[in-house]
Design a protein around this motif. Structure first.
Motif, mmCIF file in Angstrom:
data_model
loop_
_atom_site.group_PDB
_atom_site.id
_atom_site.type_symbol
_atom_site.label_atom_id
_atom_site.label_comp_id
_atom_site.label_asym_id
_atom_site.label_seq_id
_atom_site.Cartn_x
_atom_site.Cartn_y
_atom_site.Cartn_z
ATOM 1 N N UNK A 1 0.848 -1.185 0.000
ATOM 2 C CA UNK A 1 0.000 0.000 0.000
ATOM 3 C C UNK A 1 0.885 1.237 0.000
ATOM 4 N N UNK A 2 0.286 2.351 -0.260
ATOM 5 C CA UNK A 2 1.056 3.593 -0.312
ATOM 6 C C UNK A 2 0.465 4.512 -1.368
ATOM 7 N N UNK A 3 -0.009 3.916 -2.460
ATOM 8 C CA UNK A 3 -0.824 4.683 -3.381
ATOM 9 C C UNK A 3 -2.214 4.679 -2.760
ATOM 10 N N UNK A 4 -2.668 5.835 -2.317
ATOM 11 C CA UNK A 4 -3.855 5.874 -1.463
ATOM 12 C C UNK A 4 -5.110 5.379 -2.170
ATOM 13 N N UNK A 5 -5.971 4.724 -1.400
ATOM 14 C CA UNK A 5 -7.237 4.234 -1.923
ATOM 15 C C UNK A 5 -7.239 2.755 -2.261
ATOM 16 N N UNK A 6 -6.050 2.150 -2.360
ATOM 17 C CA UNK A 6 -6.003 0.745 -2.761
ATOM 18 C C UNK A 6 -6.373 -0.224 -1.641
ATOM 19 N N UNK A 7 -5.950 0.108 -0.427
ATOM 20 C CA UNK A 7 -5.983 -0.876 0.660
ATOM 21 C C UNK A 7 -7.369 -1.402 0.981
ATOM 22 N N UNK A 8 -8.357 -0.530 0.941
ATOM 23 C CA UNK A 8 -9.716 -0.981 1.255
ATOM 24 C C UNK A 8 -10.190 -1.998 0.208
ATOM 25 N N UNK B 1 -9.990 9.708 2.096
ATOM 26 C CA UNK B 1 -11.404 9.643 1.691
ATOM 27 C C UNK B 1 -11.668 10.412 0.394
ATOM 28 N N UNK B 2 -10.717 11.233 -0.022
ATOM 29 C CA UNK B 2 -10.876 11.957 -1.286
ATOM 30 C C UNK B 2 -10.680 11.055 -2.493
ATOM 31 N N UNK B 3 -10.025 9.915 -2.277
ATOM 32 C CA UNK B 3 -9.799 8.987 -3.389
ATOM 33 C C UNK B 3 -11.117 8.313 -3.779
ATOM 34 N N UNK C 1 -15.675 3.212 -4.368
ATOM 35 C CA UNK C 1 -15.906 2.001 -5.171
ATOM 36 C C UNK C 1 -15.849 0.782 -4.255
ATOM 37 N N UNK C 2 -14.837 0.767 -3.400
ATOM 38 C CA UNK C 2 -14.670 -0.360 -2.485
ATOM 39 C C UNK C 2 -15.809 -0.417 -1.467
ATOM 40 N N UNK C 3 -16.242 0.761 -1.019
ATOM 41 C CA UNK C 3 -17.340 0.802 -0.044
ATOM 42 C C UNK C 3 -18.592 0.152 -0.636
ATOM 43 N N UNK D 1 -18.079 -6.679 -10.587
ATOM 44 C CA UNK D 1 -17.507 -5.531 -9.893
ATOM 45 C C UNK D 1 -18.083 -4.203 -10.369
ATOM 46 N N UNK D 2 -19.101 -4.292 -11.221
ATOM 47 C CA UNK D 2 -19.751 -3.088 -11.731
ATOM 48 C C UNK D 2 -18.730 -2.191 -12.452
ATOM 49 N N UNK D 3 -19.113 -0.961 -12.694
ATOM 50 C CA UNK D 3 -18.281 -0.103 -13.548
ATOM 51 C C UNK D 3 -17.266 0.613 -12.661
ATOM 52 N N UNK D 4 -16.349 -0.168 -12.129
ATOM 53 C CA UNK D 4 -15.372 0.349 -11.163
ATOM 54 C C UNK D 4 -14.090 -0.459 -11.299
ATOM 55 N N UNK D 5 -13.326 -0.143 -12.342
ATOM 56 C CA UNK D 5 -12.171 -0.969 -12.701
ATOM 57 C C UNK D 5 -11.035 -0.871 -11.690
ATOM 58 N N UNK D 6 -10.918 0.291 -11.053
ATOM 59 C CA UNK D 6 -9.817 0.453 -10.104
ATOM 60 C C UNK D 6 -10.015 -0.479 -8.915
ATOM 61 N N UNK D 7 -11.219 -0.460 -8.371
ATOM 62 C CA UNK D 7 -11.522 -1.361 -7.259
ATOM 63 C C UNK D 7 -11.372 -2.813 -7.696
ATOM 64 N N UNK D 8 -11.792 -3.108 -8.917
ATOM 65 C CA UNK D 8 -11.705 -4.484 -9.418
ATOM 66 C C UNK D 8 -10.263 -4.992 -9.387
ATOM 67 N N UNK D 9 -9.335 -4.157 -9.820
ATOM 68 C CA UNK D 9 -7.935 -4.593 -9.878
ATOM 69 C C UNK D 9 -7.371 -4.836 -8.478
#
Lengths: 270, 311
Positions: free
Chosen positions: A116-123, A151-153, A158-160, B51-59
Motif C-alpha cells: 500500500x502507499x498509493x492511497x485508496x487501494x488498501x480498502x 477519503x478523497x480517493x 468504489x470499495x465501499x 464488480x460493476x463499472x469500477x475498474x480500479x476497485x476491481x484490480x
C-alpha cells in the motif's frame, strides 16, 4: 478489563517510542499519521487479532492492512514489538536494502499483508481478501486502516459499494480521522465530512469513537464482530503523544531536531 | 481450418480452467458479454465477482483474492483494464507480483465503431513498462486457449491482450505454447517479419503476395511481448537481409520497440508497421480502420520491399 486496558496503553507508548526511534533526528518521517493511529494499531495487534509472529503466513490469521501506507512506521513498530523481525531492523527504515521500505512491502517484510502507499487501494485489497477468505470458509477477520485524507480517493467509495454488495461481514474498516492531510486541514480542502453519514449511506454499519481512548477502541472492535461491513470512525489527533507534533501539519512528514527527538522519547518513557 | 472468435475461446477456456482448479476466480466490470466472462459466471457464480463499472476497485480487489491463493482473471475492455486501473495494476498487483491476469478485450482497433476512447492502441506499452509484467497477445484460438492456461499457471501478473475479431487457426498443431517464445510460423530467407496478434494473419498474407515477386518472407509470431529474449529475436533474423515488425498498436513501446532494442547495432534495415502517434477513430467497419492506419497485408508487403531496397 482494567489490566487489559493498562497493558494496551503501555504497548501504545512502546509503539510511539519505536516510531520516534525509527525516524531519528534530522531525517524526514511520517510522525503525525503514525502516532494518530498508534492506539488503534495497538488494540488490533496486541488485543483483538489472532496472529502468530512465528508463522506470519498462518492461513487462519486475522489480517491487518494499512491502506494509509505512509503510516508504515507504526505498523513496523508493532511487528517488531511482536517479534516478526529483529528490533534492530527499525534502525534501517528507508535505507538501501532494508525490509522496512517507506511504504509497506509484503515481499520484503514479514507480517505485511499488502503493498500500500498509493492511497485508496488498501480498502479494495481488503475486500478481495475478505471475499477470498469467505470462499475458503475461513473465519478470519480483515481489518483495514484508512485515512481521512484518503477519503478523497474515488476508489475508497468504489470499495465501499463493493463491500456492501458482497455483504462482507468479515471486513472492518477503521478510519483514522486525524483531520489533517499533507498540506493542511481537510476541512479547508475537499471536506470529506460528515464521515459517519457517508459510510452509513453506503450501507455500512458505523461506530464512532475517540481513537485514543483504549476502552472505546476495544469496545468498538468487539462490537464490529456483530455483522458488517463495519466502519469504526476513530476521532484522533495527528501526532498524538508527541507534544510538538500534535495537530501540526509540519509533522505529516517532518524532521525532528535532536532536541525534539530527545524530548519526545523522554515524554514517552516507560 | 477453423475460424474462431478469440473472446469466445478465452471465455470457454476460463470455464474449463474453473472446472479443473477451484482457485480460479473471475472479476468483471459490467462487460461480461463482450469479454465473455459471462460463461464463467454461468458456470461458477460463487467464483465470479461482478464488480460493476469500477475498474480500479476491481484490480485491487483481485489482488486481495490473489493474496488468499486465488488465481484471478480481471476482465474489461483493454483500454479500461489497463488504463483506468493502471495504478492499481502497478501497485496492488505488480509490486507484490501477484497471480492476477488482466484480460483486455476489444484490443487494438477491433472495437471499430466506438472510436478512440475505446480503442486500445497503447495498452501493450503501458503494461510492458511494469516491472515483472508478462504481456501476451494470442493470434488465434489454439494460442488463446494455451495462453489462458499459461497465464493461470504463471505465478506473477499477466496482461492478456484479446482481439475482438474472428481469426482462422494458424498455430501448428504440434506447437506447445511457452511464455516468452517467439517462433517461425512460415519459412523465408530474404526478409523476416515479426508480428503479433491480428497482424500475424496479415503477415502471412503478405508473405503469400511477396512469393509471387520472388521474395521469401519469414513470418515470426511473437505472442509474448514481454518477456522476450533479445538473443531469441536476433537468432530468428539469421540469414535475412531486412527486418519488418507488424503490430496493431502505437509505434511507441510495442513490438517494434521490442525488436529494435533487441537488434540495436545490427545494421540491417528495419521497418515498423504500426499505428503512428495518433488516436483511433470510429469507422463503419474494422477493415476501414486497418486500411486508414496502414496496417494491411499490403502495407506489410510494402514495408518489406522498402526494407529490402535499403539492404
Amino acid at each position: 478489563m482494567d489490566a487489559t486496558i493498562a497493558f494496551l496503553e503501555g504497548k501504545a507508548r512502546a509503539l510511539r517510542r519505536k516510531i520516534v526511534r525509527e525516524i531519528g533526528w534530522g531525517k524526514k518521517g511520517h510522525l503525525g499519521g503514525s502516532c494518530s493511529a498508534a492506539d488503534l494499531v495497538t488494540a488490533l495487534y496486541f488485543g483483538k487479532m489472532r496472529i502468530d509472529p512465528r508463522n506470519p503466513g498462518w492461513p487462519d490469521r486475522d489480517r491487518f492492512l494499512l491502506s494509509k501506507g505512509h503510516g508504515a512506521l507504526v505498523q513496523y513498530a508493532a511487528l517488531a514489538e511482536l517479534g516478526f523481525f529483529p528490533e534492530a531492523e527499525l534502525d534501517r527504515v528507508k535505507t538501501l536494502g532494508s525490509i522496512l521500505q517507506g511504504h509497506p512491502d509484503r515481499k520484503l517484510c514479514p507480517g505485511i499483508e499488502a503493498n500500500t502507499g498509493s492511497l485508496g487501494h488498501g480498502l479494495s485489497i481488503a475486500c478481495g481478501i475478505a471475499a477470498g477468505l469467505r470462499l475458503d470458509g475461513r473465519k478470519s477477520k480483515v481489518y483495514v486502516l484508512v485515512g481521512d485524507g484518503e477519503q478523497s480517493e474515488g476508489q475508497i467509495w468504489e470499495a465501499a459499494m463493493a463491500a456492501k454488495a458482497f455483504k462482507l461481514d468479515n471486513l472492518v474498516a477503521i478510519l483514522d480521522r486525524n483531520r489533517l492531510q499533507a498540506m493542511g486541514p481537510i476541512v479547508e480542502r475537499f471536506d470529506s465530512n460528515p464521515h459517519a453519514d457517508k459510510w452509513a449511506a453506503f450501507g455500512w454499519r458505523v461506530i464512532e469513537i475517540d481513537g485514543h481512548d483504549m476502552r472505546q477502541i476495544v469496545g468498538a472492535l468487539d462490537a464490529a464482530d456483530q455483522g458488517g461491513p463495519t466502519v469504526i470512525v476513530a476521532n484522533t489527533v495527528k501526532g498524538k503523544g508527541i507534544a510538538f507534533a500534535e495537530n501540526n501539519p509540519a509533522f505529516h512528514n517532518g524532521v525532528m531536531t535532536k532536541e525534539q527527538y530527545e524530548q519526545a522519547l523522554a515524554a514517552l518513557a516507560a | 481450418m477453423a475460424v474462431q472468435n478469440l473472446s469466445e475461446v478465452y471465455g470457454r477456456t476460463l470455464v474449463a480452467l474453473g472446472a479443473e482448479n477451484p482457485n480460479v476466480v473471475a472479476l468483471e466490470a459490467d462487460l461480461g458479454k463482450s469479454t465473455m466472462s459471462c460463461l464463467f459466471e454461468a458456470a461458477y457464480p460463487q467464483r465470479h465477482f461482478e464488480m460493476s463499472i469500477a475498474e480500479q476497485n476491481m484490480a485491487s480487489f483481485a489482488a486481495g483474492l490473489a493474496l488468499t491463493g486465488k488465481i484471478a482473471f480481471i476482465n474489461s475492455f483493454a483500454v479500461f483494464a489497463t488504463g483506468r486501473a493502471y495504478d492499481q495494476i502497478r501497485t496492488s498487483i505488480g509490486i507484490p507480483g501477484l497471480n492476477v491476469t488482466v484480460v483486455g478485450t476489444c484490443a487494438g482497433l477491433s472495437d471499430f465503431g466506438d472510436g478512440s476512447t475505446h480503442q486500445a492502441i497503447e495498452d501493450v506499452a503501458i503494461m510492458r513498462a511494469i516491472p515483472g509484467m508478462t504481456v501476451i497477445e494470442p493470434c488465434d484460438g489454439p494460442e488463446m486457449a494455451a495462453a489462458v492456461r499459461a497465464a493461470a499457471a504463471h505465478p506473477g501478473p499477466v496482461y492478456l491482450r484479446v482481439h475482438r475479431a474472428d481469426w482462422p487457426d494458424v498455430t501448428p498443431s504440434d506447437r506447445a505454447f511457452v511464455i516468452g517464445q517467439p517462433y517461425v510460423l512460415r519459412q523465408g530467407s530474404d526478409a523476416v517479419v515479426f508480428a503479433a496478434g491480428a497482424m500475424v494473419h496479415r503477415a502471412l498474407e503478405a508473405a503469400e503476395t511477396l512469393t509471387g515477386e520472388g521474395i521469401a518472407l519469414r513470418v515470426v509470431n511473437v505472442p509474448t511481448l514481454k518477456p522476450v529474449k533479445d538473443a531469441d529475436l536476433r537468432a530468428l533474423t539469421e540469414g535475412v537481409r531486412a527486418i519488418v515488425t507488424a503490430e496493431e498498436h502505437t509505434i511507441n513501446g510495442g513490438l517494434g520497440s521490442v525488436v529494435c532494442l533487441a537488434l540495436r547495432g545490427d545494421g540491417r534495415p528495419v521497418e515498423c508497421v504500426a499505428i503512428q502517434d495518433v488516436w483511433g477513430q470510429s469507422a463503419a467497419s474494422y477493415g476501414d480502420l486497418v486500411g486508414h492506419y496502414r496496417l494491411t497485408a499490403g502495407d506489410i508487403a510494402e514495408a518489406v520491399r522498402i526494407a529490402l531496397r535499403k539492404a
